[in-house]
Each structure stands twice: as C-alpha cells, then as structure tokens.
Design an enzyme around this catalytic site. Structure first.
Site, PDB file in Angstrom:
ATOM      1  N   TYR A 154      29.094 -11.421 -51.583  1.00  0.00           N
ATOM      2  CA  TYR A 154      30.175 -12.309 -51.147  1.00  0.00           C
ATOM      3  C   TYR A 154      31.505 -11.875 -51.780  1.00  0.00           C
ATOM      4  O   TYR A 154      32.510 -11.699 -51.084  1.00  0.00           O
ATOM      5  CB  TYR A 154      29.870 -13.771 -51.534  1.00  0.00           C
ATOM      6  N   SER A 201      39.815 -14.967 -53.221  1.00  0.00           N
ATOM      7  CA  SER A 201      39.215 -15.771 -54.286  1.00  0.00           C
ATOM      8  C   SER A 201      39.500 -15.136 -55.637  1.00  0.00           C
ATOM      9  O   SER A 201      39.636 -13.912 -55.745  1.00  0.00           O
ATOM     10  CB  SER A 201      37.708 -15.815 -54.043  1.00  0.00           C
ATOM     11  N   LYS A 205      35.324 -10.170 -50.233  1.00  0.00           N
ATOM     12  CA  LYS A 205      36.724 -10.565 -50.466  1.00  0.00           C
ATOM     13  C   LYS A 205      37.550  -9.350 -50.906  1.00  0.00           C
ATOM     14  O   LYS A 205      38.678  -9.147 -50.446  1.00  0.00           O
ATOM     15  CB  LYS A 205      36.795 -11.672 -51.523  1.00  0.00           C
TER      16      LYS A 205
HETATM   17  P1  NAD Z   1      33.421 -23.782 -45.259  1.00  0.00           P
HETATM   18  O1  NAD Z   1      32.070 -23.174 -45.117  1.00  0.00           O
HETATM   19  O2  NAD Z   1      33.525 -25.239 -45.415  1.00  0.00           O
HETATM   20  O3  NAD Z   1      34.363 -23.334 -44.039  1.00  0.00           O
HETATM   21  C1  NAD Z   1      34.199 -22.121 -43.369  1.00  0.00           C
HETATM   22  C2  NAD Z   1      34.078 -22.451 -41.881  1.00  0.00           C
HETATM   23  O4  NAD Z   1      33.977 -21.219 -41.152  1.00  0.00           O
HETATM   24  C3  NAD Z   1      32.849 -23.266 -41.535  1.00  0.00           C
HETATM   25  O5  NAD Z   1      33.256 -24.388 -40.780  1.00  0.00           O
HETATM   26  C4  NAD Z   1      31.964 -22.337 -40.719  1.00  0.00           C
HETATM   27  O6  NAD Z   1      31.244 -23.024 -39.732  1.00  0.00           O
HETATM   28  C5  NAD Z   1      32.985 -21.386 -40.144  1.00  0.00           C
HETATM   29  N1  NAD Z   1      32.515 -20.033 -39.824  1.00  0.00           N
HETATM   30  C6  NAD Z   1      31.798 -19.184 -40.611  1.00  0.00           C
HETATM   31  N2  NAD Z   1      31.610 -18.028 -39.982  1.00  0.00           N
HETATM   32  C7  NAD Z   1      32.215 -18.123 -38.769  1.00  0.00           C
HETATM   33  C8  NAD Z   1      32.375 -17.251 -37.663  1.00  0.00           C
HETATM   34  N3  NAD Z   1      31.840 -16.025 -37.657  1.00  0.00           N
HETATM   35  N4  NAD Z   1      33.064 -17.683 -36.588  1.00  0.00           N
HETATM   36  C9  NAD Z   1      33.595 -18.927 -36.568  1.00  0.00           C
HETATM   37  N5  NAD Z   1      33.480 -19.796 -37.578  1.00  0.00           N
HETATM   38  C10 NAD Z   1      32.799 -19.395 -38.666  1.00  0.00           C
HETATM   39  O7  NAD Z   1      34.115 -23.020 -46.498  1.00  0.00           O
HETATM   40  P2  NAD Z   1      35.470 -23.367 -47.279  1.00  0.00           P
HETATM   41  O8  NAD Z   1      35.117 -23.798 -48.641  1.00  0.00           O
HETATM   42  O9  NAD Z   1      36.366 -24.191 -46.447  1.00  0.00           O
HETATM   43  O10 NAD Z   1      36.067 -21.903 -47.426  1.00  0.00           O
HETATM   44  C11 NAD Z   1      37.032 -21.392 -46.516  1.00  0.00           C
HETATM   45  C12 NAD Z   1      37.394 -19.991 -46.937  1.00  0.00           C
HETATM   46  O11 NAD Z   1      37.882 -19.987 -48.280  1.00  0.00           O
HETATM   47  C13 NAD Z   1      36.219 -19.003 -46.913  1.00  0.00           C
HETATM   48  O12 NAD Z   1      36.704 -17.758 -46.473  1.00  0.00           O
HETATM   49  C14 NAD Z   1      35.813 -18.924 -48.364  1.00  0.00           C
HETATM   50  O13 NAD Z   1      35.194 -17.698 -48.668  1.00  0.00           O
HETATM   51  C15 NAD Z   1      37.164 -19.038 -49.051  1.00  0.00           C
HETATM   52  N6  NAD Z   1      37.085 -19.522 -50.432  1.00  0.00           N
HETATM   53  C16 NAD Z   1      36.447 -20.712 -50.693  1.00  0.00           C
HETATM   54  C17 NAD Z   1      36.337 -21.142 -52.007  1.00  0.00           C
HETATM   55  C18 NAD Z   1      35.619 -22.430 -52.333  1.00  0.00           C
HETATM   56  O14 NAD Z   1      35.218 -22.608 -53.483  1.00  0.00           O
HETATM   57  N7  NAD Z   1      35.433 -23.341 -51.396  1.00  0.00           N
HETATM   58  C19 NAD Z   1      36.895 -20.394 -53.058  1.00  0.00           C
HETATM   59  C20 NAD Z   1      37.542 -19.206 -52.748  1.00  0.00           C
HETATM   60  C21 NAD Z   1      37.641 -18.763 -51.426  1.00  0.00           C
HETATM   61  N1  UFG Z   2      27.935 -25.655 -62.699  1.00  0.00           N
HETATM   62  C1  UFG Z   2      27.044 -26.409 -63.437  1.00  0.00           C
HETATM   63  N2  UFG Z   2      26.079 -27.107 -62.765  1.00  0.00           N
HETATM   64  C2  UFG Z   2      25.971 -27.079 -61.412  1.00  0.00           C
HETATM   65  C3  UFG Z   2      26.903 -26.317 -60.650  1.00  0.00           C
HETATM   66  C4  UFG Z   2      27.867 -25.606 -61.337  1.00  0.00           C
HETATM   67  O1  UFG Z   2      27.116 -26.451 -64.666  1.00  0.00           O
HETATM   68  O2  UFG Z   2      25.062 -27.711 -60.868  1.00  0.00           O
HETATM   69  C5  UFG Z   2      29.003 -24.924 -63.414  1.00  0.00           C
HETATM   70  C6  UFG Z   2      28.952 -23.428 -63.210  1.00  0.00           C
HETATM   71  O3  UFG Z   2      28.096 -22.826 -64.158  1.00  0.00           O
HETATM   72  C7  UFG Z   2      30.418 -23.044 -63.414  1.00  0.00           C
HETATM   73  C8  UFG Z   2      31.184 -24.278 -62.907  1.00  0.00           C
HETATM   74  O4  UFG Z   2      30.236 -25.347 -62.896  1.00  0.00           O
HETATM   75  O5  UFG Z   2      30.669 -22.901 -64.765  1.00  0.00           O
HETATM   76  C9  UFG Z   2      31.748 -24.107 -61.511  1.00  0.00           C
HETATM   77  O6  UFG Z   2      30.702 -23.653 -60.664  1.00  0.00           O
HETATM   78  P1  UFG Z   2      30.855 -23.597 -59.073  1.00  0.00           P
HETATM   79  O7  UFG Z   2      29.572 -23.083 -58.528  1.00  0.00           O
HETATM   80  O8  UFG Z   2      31.367 -24.888 -58.572  1.00  0.00           O
HETATM   81  O9  UFG Z   2      32.038 -22.544 -58.873  1.00  0.00           O
HETATM   82  P2  UFG Z   2      32.144 -21.007 -59.310  1.00  0.00           P
HETATM   83  O10 UFG Z   2      33.315 -20.895 -60.205  1.00  0.00           O
HETATM   84  O11 UFG Z   2      30.885 -20.459 -59.796  1.00  0.00           O
HETATM   85  O12 UFG Z   2      32.409 -20.306 -57.911  1.00  0.00           O
HETATM   86  C10 UFG Z   2      33.295 -20.882 -56.932  1.00  0.00           C
HETATM   87  C11 UFG Z   2      32.813 -20.551 -55.539  1.00  0.00           C
HETATM   88  C12 UFG Z   2      32.985 -19.078 -55.261  1.00  0.00           C
HETATM   89  C13 UFG Z   2      34.382 -18.671 -55.525  1.00  0.00           C
HETATM   90  C14 UFG Z   2      34.781 -19.053 -56.919  1.00  0.00           C
HETATM   91  C15 UFG Z   2      36.220 -18.753 -57.161  1.00  0.00           C
HETATM   92  O13 UFG Z   2      31.448 -20.901 -55.386  1.00  0.00           O
HETATM   93  O14 UFG Z   2      32.723 -18.848 -53.912  1.00  0.00           O
HETATM   94  O15 UFG Z   2      34.582 -20.452 -57.111  1.00  0.00           O
HETATM   95  O16 UFG Z   2      37.023 -19.329 -56.197  1.00  0.00           O
HETATM   96  F1  UFG Z   2      34.486 -17.328 -55.395  1.00  0.00           F
END
Ligand code: NAD
Ligand code: UFG
Length: 341
Positions: A152, A127, A156
C-alpha cells in the site's frame, strides 16, 4: 457556479467530507465510486448537509472505457481529486497485486484522459507513510522518502513518481500531492463519517466501537516504545480540516497560473499525540469509558511521527483548526448514529 470537479472515491470517508466542502465553496461535483468500500446512502448525507446531491457514477476507475464515458457525459470537468484507492495496509501485504492494480491503474487512467478532456489539475491523496520512520520530528516535505514497508505504502510512493514523471514529460497538467497524517473524526452534523467494513484496523473506529460496546476492549499496540508514555505517537487530523485543504489546493491549481506544476504539502496539525493520550482525550470529551489493555507491538508500526505543516500553513494559507476533544465528540456522535441504525 464554479468549476466542475471529478471526485474519485467520493462516497468514501475523506471523499464525502471533501465533496461537502467543495459544494459549500460553490464547486459542482461529479463522483465516481465503485462502492467497494462505501455505500450509496452517503449521497443522502451529503445532500442533507449541503442541499445539493452530487452527480454520482457507479463505476470503476481501473476501467478506461468507464472513465471515457464519464468525461463524455459530464463535459467541462476542470479538476480531479483522486481518492479512489484500496487502503488497508495489512491486506496489501496479503494481496499486493490487487493494491498495485487498483491504485496505479486508477491513477494512470485518470492522467491519460486529463489532457484530451481539458482537465487542468489533479489533487492526489498521498500519505505520511512515504516518510517511513522519521529521523526527526516534526517532519517536513524535504525529508527523505524511505523504502515503503507495505505494498500500500509503495503505491503512494510510485503514484507520486508517476505524476512527477508525467508532468516532466510535458503533459499539460498540474498536480498537488497531499501527504495526509492520520485523518480522524466525522462531520459535526453526524450525517457522514467513517464506515469501516468488518473489524476496524485503525485506532479511532476501533476505539469508538469499543466505547459503544461492539468490541470488548481496545488493545494498545505496545507501551514500550521510546515515547513519554511508551505508546506510539501520531498526528491526528480532523477530517473536516483535511477536506477544506483540498478545496484550497484545487483553487490554487486552477486559478493561480504561477505555481509549480507539481507541489507537495503535509497535512497535519503539527502536534503528536500518543495512543494513550488519544484514549484519554476521548474519555474526557465524551465521559464514556474505553475499556483497554496493553498488548504486543503491531508489526511494521512507526514509533512516532508528526507533521511540520508550515508549508501548508504559509503557502496554502490553511491550518488545522479543530480541537481534539471536538473531533472526538464528533467521532462519538457518528458512532452513536451508526449504532442506532
Ligand atoms: P475510503 O476507502 O473510505 O475511500 C476510498 C473510496 O474509493 C471508497 O469509497 C471505495 O469504494 C472507492 N474506490 C476504491 N477503488 C476504486 C476504484 N477502482 N474505482 C472507483 N472507486 C474506488 O478511504 P479514505 O480513508 O477516504 O481514503 C481516501 C484516500 O486517501 C485513499 O487514496 C487513501 O489511500 C488516502 N489516505 C487515507 C488515509 C486514512 O488514514 N484514511 C491516510 C492517508 C491517505
Ligand atoms: N493502534 C492501537 N490499537 C488499535 C489500532 C491502532 O494501539 O486497535 C495504534 C497503532 O499501533 C498506531 C496508532 O494506533 O500507533 C494509529 O494506528 P492506525 O492504524 O489508526 O494508523 P497508522 O498510523 O498505523 O496508519 C494510518 C493509515 C495508513 C496511512 C497512515 C498515514 O492506516 O493507511 O495512517 O496516513 F498511511
């Protein structure tokens, strides 16, 4: 048929979109997911889009025996994409051990079993959170890693280090670390998308639920930041574009013998959008108003961050292509579908 790929967390948001793209590219996919943050019905969506139902194992990656059994019953897995993790930043502050245990044990188990099962490479979901508040934008992969602001985020950073140390120790594997910026949107078919449990913490699901009338109004967390309109800036990347990058990364790892054992890529568009600009893009794209108000800053928020995606553009030959308004329309179509159910 191309190689067999294990997708951990494959019924989740990014994992399901990536499974679709892998299957479209001819890969055979085995999913393991414990359904802690997703639903088995996602498999129906994947099947409806691609015509292929991936092999599904309901299981927990922190359990070594479950993974051993999976590899035994599904021989020939060549690559892993590790999405399985807990991902709620706020929850990780409340329950740090859950986050360290789930995210780190999952990765360690997978790494340990790779050599003995002939798995050649692992793509890891990292991330942009590893950069903290950038000294300058856009930010590239050479920027310093700043101290994590949440357990969290720390998982990473530690995960990236674990992979690097393991490869340095001589383990016969390769890895590509993908640093996602802010994934949003849904598959254009509206057959799969993001399914947040409870009150969404992230901007786009909260926004679409507000537009659908499920939430009264969206709070913009602060309008007094040092940005043109005062709200925070992020690099919002369409989830299908993001999914496609995983297919390219997997192909590179498995087929290109000359690449470094560990590579790192930013996955973003290169454009920063403020919260207010994103609301505006949604309203223009869909014609649906989003009731919103300005609220307090959210603790721990980064002011502005957007990617320099040049390395991914040039080395992977991948580029984020979606138009933000199309992405917003897809997010809305998915919300309407979910609301109907
Ligand atoms: P998500 O929660 O939709 O998907 C993760 C999946 O992993 C879920 O289906 C959950 O049930 C499963 N899971 C969790 N722990 C497990 C375990 N121990 N064994 C088997 N399954 C398990 O999340 P996502 O948004 O698809 O994110 C996927 C990956 O990308 C994660 O590693 C997350 O940290 C990373 N990531 C997400 C974002 C974002 O904003 N969505 C940003 C940066 C990185
Ligand atoms: N925000 C609002 N109102 C809301 C929700 C969010 O104004 O109700 C704003 C936040 O302050 C931020 C922007 O929208 O400025 C994006 O917020 P998100 O929570 O959607 O995303 P973040 O950038 O805070 O974090 C996300 C994921 C993290 C990941 C990161 C980088 O939640 O897990 O992106 O990939 F690490």
């Amino acid at each position: 048929m191309k190689e067999k790929i294990l997708v951990t967390g494959g019924t989740g948001y990014i994992g399901s979109h990536t499974t679709v793209e892998l299957q479209k590219a001819g890969y055979e996919v085995v999913i393991i997911d414990n359904l802690s943050n997703s639903n088995e019905a996602v498999l129906d969506g994947i099947e409806a889009i691609t015509g292929v139902r991936p092999v599904f194992v309901k299981g927990d990656c922190t359990d070594l025996e479950t993974l051993k059994k999976l590899f035994k019953e599904n021989p020939g897995i060549k690559g892993i994409i590790n999405f399985a993790a807990s991902k709620a930043v706020g929850e990780s502050v409340q329950k740090p051990l859950l986050y360290y245990r789930n995210n780190l044990n999952t990765l360690i188990n997978l790494l340990e079993l790779m050599p003995e099962n002939g798995v050649e490479g692992i793509v890891f979901s990292s991330s942009c959170t590893v950069y903290g508040e950038p000294d300058q934008n856009p930010i590239d992969e050479t920027a310093p890693i700043k101290p994590a602001t949440s357990p969290y985020g720390n998982t990473k950073q530690i995960s990236e280090e674990i992979i690097e140390d393991y490869v340095k120790s001589g383990a016969p594997i390769k890895s590509i670390l993908l640093r996602y910026f802010n994934p949003i949107g849904a598959h254009p078919s509206a057959l799969i998308g993001e399914l947040p449990l409870g009150v969404p913490q992230n901007l786009v699901p909260y926004l679409t639920q507000t537009a659908a009338g499920i939430r009264k109004e969206l709070t913009v967390f602060g309008d007094d930041y040092n940005t043109p309109d005062g709200s925070c800036i992020r690099d919002y990347i369409d989830v299908v574009d993001l999914a496609k990058a995983h297919v390219i990364a997997m192909k590179r790892m498995l087929e290109n013998k000359d690449t470094a054992a560990v590579e790192v890529f930013n996955l973003g568009t290169g454009n920063g959008l403020s919260v207010l600009q994103l609301i505006n893009a949604f309203e223009e794209a869909t014609g649906v108003p989003v009731p919103h108000k300005i609220g307090e800053r959210r603790a721990g928020d980064i002011e502005k961050i957007w990617a320099d995606p040049k390395k991914a553009n040039e080395v992977l030959g991948w580029k984020a292509e979606a138009d933000i308004k199309d992405t917003m329309r897809n997010a809305w179509a998915w919300q309407c579908k979910v609301t109907e159910k």
